[in-house]
Design an enzyme around this catalytic site. Sequence first.
Site, mmCIF file in Angstrom:
data_model
loop_
_atom_site.group_PDB
_atom_site.id
_atom_site.type_symbol
_atom_site.label_atom_id
_atom_site.label_comp_id
_atom_site.label_asym_id
_atom_site.label_seq_id
_atom_site.Cartn_x
_atom_site.Cartn_y
_atom_site.Cartn_z
ATOM 1 N N ASP A 144 -0.125 5.159 1.039
ATOM 2 C CA ASP A 144 -0.368 6.389 2.004
ATOM 3 C C ASP A 144 -0.574 5.519 3.139
ATOM 4 O OD1 ASP A 144 -0.701 8.621 0.267
ATOM 5 O OD2 ASP A 144 -2.361 7.068 -0.734
ATOM 6 N N ASP A 174 0.910 -1.158 0.068
ATOM 7 C CA ASP A 174 0.126 -0.070 0.046
ATOM 8 C C ASP A 174 0.736 1.194 -0.035
ATOM 9 O OD1 ASP A 174 -2.151 1.580 0.580
ATOM 10 O OD2 ASP A 174 -1.534 1.723 2.705
HETATM 11 C C1 XBP Z 1 -5.298 6.550 0.718
HETATM 12 C C2 XBP Z 1 -6.419 7.264 0.169
HETATM 13 C C3 XBP Z 1 -6.069 8.267 -0.953
HETATM 14 C C4 XBP Z 1 -5.434 9.675 -0.542
HETATM 15 C C5 XBP Z 1 -5.613 10.491 -1.476
HETATM 16 O O1 XBP Z 1 -5.216 4.970 0.041
HETATM 17 O O2 XBP Z 1 -7.387 7.105 0.374
HETATM 18 O O3 XBP Z 1 -7.494 8.569 -1.418
HETATM 19 O O4 XBP Z 1 -5.945 9.773 0.846
HETATM 20 O O5 XBP Z 1 -5.380 10.388 -2.584
HETATM 21 P P1 XBP Z 1 -4.062 4.003 0.335
HETATM 22 P P2 XBP Z 1 -6.135 10.984 -3.886
HETATM 23 O O6 XBP Z 1 -3.657 4.023 1.689
HETATM 24 O O7 XBP Z 1 -4.951 2.908 -0.206
HETATM 25 O O8 XBP Z 1 -2.952 4.423 -0.700
HETATM 26 O O9 XBP Z 1 -6.512 12.278 -3.531
HETATM 27 O O10 XBP Z 1 -5.292 10.834 -5.174
HETATM 28 O O11 XBP Z 1 -7.473 9.993 -4.087
HETATM 29 MG MG MG Z 2 -3.007 3.129 3.355
#
Ligand code: XBP
Ligand code: MG
Length: 239
Positions: free
Chosen positions: A9, A7
């Site tokens: 973020d 993953d």
């Molecule tokens: C994290 C998210 C993303 C980011 C924002 O997902 O939910 O939406 O917060 O990115 P993960 P965008 O942990 O699966 O990476 O604004 O580009 O959607």
């Molecule tokens: Mg995440």
Amino acid sequence: MKAIIFDVDGTLAETERDGHRVAFNLAFAEVGLDWDWDVDLYGELLAVTGGKERIRYYVERYRPEVAQRLDFDALVKTLHETKTRHYVRLVADGALPLRPGVRALIDAARAAGLTLAIATTTTPENVTALLRAALGPEAESWFAVIGAGDIVPKKKPAPDIYLWVLERLASLGIPAADCVAIEDSANGLKSALAAGLATLVTPGIYTAGEDFSGACAVLPSLDGLTLNSIETYVSDQKV
Ligand code: XBP
Ligand code: MG
């Protein structure tokens, strides 16, 4: 284990509080909206994955009159494009370091000839920016498959993004049973488990305290994590 699916973020870096949140607020100001997503409110909004989806959820809950605007869909699109521009710049400026142990684990996996992949709900440009800034200009090429953003219609906790990545890994001869996912959130864990993946969780500032039932391990960080210990966590869960 033949592949690790990361993953982004919260897992590779703590991107939400000081990256995405800040970029959303810069976009609101640029477009002339007085919205302010403070640290606590953003924690609540994180229940919804995907930036565009998160803006819509916020409007539904806190600014319902805005949803009535004839240009609402265009506004969401503009806000999100503006937010992405700010986020990519923040990342390129080095605002978001990797979490402890991430670099070492990626280096060890590459040295051992494992395949690396990414499954994230964030926008592809954001992934590229983070990999380049935090791992190096070539880092994107280290990942055999990168599944990101709107490439699937349903974001995490739906399994779609992991299934998309697994389909591509299968075409490289790597079945799901030989893959391990690494996540930071309950939504991410649900997504990976629903795709049939053994999953390790390393909670972050916003996700500590969530329900991680079904994970093969929950670790405070990836610091010191070896490939052998990942294999042990996975095989211990199977018995
Ligand atoms: C994290 C998210 C993303 C980011 C924002 O997902 O939910 O939406 O917060 O990115 P993960 P965008 O942990 O699966 O990476 O604004 O580009 O959607
Ligand atoms: Mg995440």
